[in-house]
Scaffold this active site. Sequence first.
Site: not given
Ligand code: IPE
Ligand code: MG
Length: 228
Positions: A15, A63
């Site tokens: 993350d 996601n």
């Molecule tokens: C993690 O980073 C990668 C994925 C979930 C694909 P994030 O995209 O969640 O990054 P932040 O939490 O917004 O910083």
């Molecule tokens: Mg994240």
Amino acid sequence: MAEIIVPAHVAIVMDGNGRWAKKRLLPRAAGHRAGMKRMIALSGHAFSCGVKCLTLFALSTENLSRPKEELDALYGLFREFFPAQAEELYANGIALTVIGERELLPADIAALIGEAEEKTATGDRGRLVLAIGYGARQEILSAANRAAKGGKELTEEEFSSLLYTKDLPPLDLLIRTGGEQRLSNFLLYQAAYAELYFSEKMFPEFTDRDFDEALKEFSRRDRRFGRV
Ligand code: IPE
Ligand code: MG
């Protein structure tokens, strides 16, 4: 120096890619690219430490509701990753497995995943598991529904064999980067007795040394599995 106990199975919630990019005034996609680069190097490091199985949370079912632009950037990275890394992993004796709802992904990516899994299947030095379109509740629910169709009560062992992780060793250590302290629908069943380790670092800046630090901390934990 205290002895390092190397966990057989480590999982990482990668993350913080977006925040890493934001801090640098870069688009979120640049954070995901930096994250992918770090993921590749860190996996190599983990296997050279003696980790046998590394499970990485790359994309959750939740996601999949991110804006199209961001999903397209992530899909673009997968399209680069699988063909190139299949060769690399094969050469290094690492078998690749992807867990999650493959039907939720674009068909061409599902096909690339299948090819990469096939190419690396004989790898016996370690296993890299990528969770893509993965959700632990969905995994448990699907197992429960299949169990219900069978019409008889299952043992814990039989139930575990209905999960995506059926062939993997028990989860020893679960690391989450990015400063949040939650599981976010990752390996909820498997994490029952995993040691949890949280890092404030955003994933693209989580170094091999930071990983070593997590292994050191793991070695200091007294794992009793509910016994005395
Ligand atoms: C993690 O980073 C990668 C994925 C979930 C694909 P994030 O995209 O969640 O990054 P932040 O939490 O917004 O910083
Ligand atoms: Mg994240």
